[in-house]
Scaffold this motif. Structure first.
Motif, PDB file in Angstrom:
ATOM      1  N   LEU A   1       0.882  -1.337   0.084  1.00 18.42           N
ATOM      2  CA  LEU A   1       0.082  -0.034  -0.021  1.00 18.42           C
ATOM      3  C   LEU A   1       0.913   1.247   0.069  1.00 18.42           C
ATOM      4  O   LEU A   1       0.351   2.309  -0.666  1.00 18.42           O
ATOM      5  CB  LEU A   1      -0.913  -0.069   1.170  1.00 18.42           C
ATOM      6  N   VAL A   2       2.079   1.404   0.625  1.00 21.63           N
ATOM      7  CA  VAL A   2       2.911   2.493   0.655  1.00 21.63           C
ATOM      8  C   VAL A   2       3.622   2.574  -0.598  1.00 21.63           C
ATOM      9  O   VAL A   2       4.219   3.521  -1.008  1.00 21.63           O
ATOM     10  CB  VAL A   2       3.804   2.515   2.092  1.00 21.63           C
ATOM     11  N   THR A   3       3.909   1.644  -1.336  1.00 19.78           N
ATOM     12  CA  THR A   3       4.410   1.620  -2.693  1.00 19.78           C
ATOM     13  C   THR A   3       3.360   2.114  -3.743  1.00 19.78           C
ATOM     14  O   THR A   3       3.895   2.652  -4.849  1.00 19.78           O
ATOM     15  CB  THR A   3       5.056   0.426  -3.279  1.00 19.78           C
TER      16      THR A   3
ATOM     17  N   GLY B   1      19.318   2.919   1.922  1.00 19.42           N
ATOM     18  CA  GLY B   1      20.555   3.505   1.270  1.00 19.42           C
ATOM     19  C   GLY B   1      20.100   4.553   0.137  1.00 19.42           C
ATOM     20  O   GLY B   1      20.388   5.451  -0.221  1.00 19.42           O
ATOM     21  N   LEU B   2      18.880   4.095  -0.537  1.00 19.91           N
ATOM     22  CA  LEU B   2      18.222   4.905  -1.587  1.00 19.91           C
ATOM     23  C   LEU B   2      17.817   6.122  -1.171  1.00 19.91           C
ATOM     24  O   LEU B   2      17.654   7.034  -1.823  1.00 19.91           O
ATOM     25  CB  LEU B   2      17.128   3.802  -2.289  1.00 19.91           C
ATOM     26  N   TYR B   3      17.340   5.964   0.087  1.00 15.87           N
ATOM     27  CA  TYR B   3      16.600   7.137   0.610  1.00 15.87           C
ATOM     28  C   TYR B   3      17.840   8.243   0.663  1.00 15.87           C
ATOM     29  O   TYR B   3      17.289   9.328   0.552  1.00 15.87           O
ATOM     30  CB  TYR B   3      16.181   6.736   2.082  1.00 15.87           C
TER      31      TYR B   3
ATOM     32  N   TRP C   1       3.446  19.278  -4.734  1.00 17.57           N
ATOM     33  CA  TRP C   1       2.695  18.665  -3.426  1.00 17.57           C
ATOM     34  C   TRP C   1       2.028  17.448  -3.824  1.00 17.57           C
ATOM     35  O   TRP C   1       2.226  16.366  -3.140  1.00 17.57           O
ATOM     36  CB  TRP C   1       1.461  19.745  -2.897  1.00 17.57           C
ATOM     37  N   LEU C   2       1.850  16.935  -5.145  1.00 15.54           N
ATOM     38  CA  LEU C   2       1.240  15.788  -5.425  1.00 15.54           C
ATOM     39  C   LEU C   2       2.517  14.756  -5.510  1.00 15.54           C
ATOM     40  O   LEU C   2       2.311  13.759  -5.007  1.00 15.54           O
ATOM     41  CB  LEU C   2       0.538  15.928  -6.893  1.00 15.54           C
ATOM     42  N   LEU C   3       3.480  15.310  -5.879  1.00 14.01           N
ATOM     43  CA  LEU C   3       4.813  14.478  -6.047  1.00 14.01           C
ATOM     44  C   LEU C   3       5.011  13.960  -4.539  1.00 14.01           C
ATOM     45  O   LEU C   3       5.270  12.816  -4.297  1.00 14.01           O
ATOM     46  CB  LEU C   3       6.013  15.027  -6.710  1.00 14.01           C
TER      47      LEU C   3
ATOM     48  N   TYR D   1       4.991  10.262  -2.864  1.00 17.33           N
ATOM     49  CA  TYR D   1       6.479   9.437  -2.662  1.00 17.33           C
ATOM     50  C   TYR D   1       6.771   9.531  -1.182  1.00 17.33           C
ATOM     51  O   TYR D   1       7.577   8.738  -0.864  1.00 17.33           O
ATOM     52  CB  TYR D   1       7.458  10.218  -3.478  1.00 17.33           C
ATOM     53  N   ILE D   2       6.130  10.263  -0.287  1.00 16.32           N
ATOM     54  CA  ILE D   2       6.527  10.380   1.060  1.00 16.32           C
ATOM     55  C   ILE D   2       6.316   8.958   1.772  1.00 16.32           C
ATOM     56  O   ILE D   2       6.835   8.387   2.564  1.00 16.32           O
ATOM     57  CB  ILE D   2       5.901  11.350   1.968  1.00 16.32           C
ATOM     58  N   PRO D   3       5.004   8.243   1.203  1.00 20.43           N
ATOM     59  CA  PRO D   3       4.504   6.833   2.193  1.00 20.43           C
ATOM     60  C   PRO D   3       5.763   5.894   1.649  1.00 20.43           C
ATOM     61  O   PRO D   3       5.986   4.972   2.432  1.00 20.43           O
ATOM     62  CB  PRO D   3       3.460   6.501   1.453  1.00 20.43           C
ATOM     63  N   LEU D   4       6.379   6.026   0.703  1.00 24.29           N
ATOM     64  CA  LEU D   4       7.798   5.056   0.208  1.00 24.29           C
ATOM     65  C   LEU D   4       8.709   5.235   1.451  1.00 24.29           C
ATOM     66  O   LEU D   4       9.390   4.180   1.699  1.00 24.29           O
ATOM     67  CB  LEU D   4       8.587   5.308  -0.964  1.00 24.29           C
TER      68      LEU D   4
END
Length: 164
Positions: free
Chosen positions: A23-25, A110-112, A136-138, A142-145
């Motif tokens: 769900l977060v992805t 590491g990717l973060y 804001w949409l971006l 992406y923040i849930p990732l």
């Protein structure tokens, strides 16, 4: 509360963590699909077949990897499904699931750091969005990732403790 179908002995919080990963992805994948179909979510649209294939492949692969987290709390994470040739019906060794999961979580952590660095550099040059609404949409997508790596880590550790 609705029941989540998992193996006996899996704590509810672990089951929730594992089920949260796909769900977060999802929002970032939907954002990339919107980008490919031409919706105005970024300053520059995706152009070319190669770029389109890359963006769609990234979406499919990331969601598939996220769905693998469910194996840490579902029966197919302990016994290979019978329909898989040569391996079907065999028990999954705990390290065969735990090591890749923890390596994946480490790669995500590491990717973060790398993505954070790149985004700071991009902000100085204008970034990938042209408007505040796009930004804001971006961020919303992406923040849930950021939850992916910690959720995968706790799911993998709980799997290993339960199985080893």
């Amino acid at each position: 509360m609705p029941r989540i179908n998992t193996l006996p002995g899996v704590p509810r919080w672990v089951a929730l963590a594992a089920h949260a990963v796909p769900l977060v992805t999802l929002p970032s994948g939907l954002w990339r699909i919107a980008l490919v179909v031409g919706l105005p979510v970024a300053a520059e649209p995706v152009t070319g077949a190669g770029e389109t294939l890359y963006v769609l492949s990234l979406t499919v692969v990331s969601e598939a990897l996220a769905l693998l987290t469910l194996g840490l709390v579902r029966p197919w994470g302990e016994t290979v499904p019978r329909w898989i040739p040569l391996l079907g019906g065999r028990r999954v060794r705990p390290l065969a699931a735990t090591v890749p999961a923890l390596l994946g979580a480490s790669a995500l952590f590491g990717l973060y750091g790398w993505v954070g660095y790149v985004q700071v550099a991009n902000l100085a040059s204008g970034g990938i969005t042209a408007t505040q609404a796009q930004l804001w949409l971006l961020l919303l997508c992406y923040i849930p990732l950021l939850a992916w790596a910690p959720l995968l880590t706790v799911s993998a550790i709980a799997y290993h403790r339960r199985r080893a």
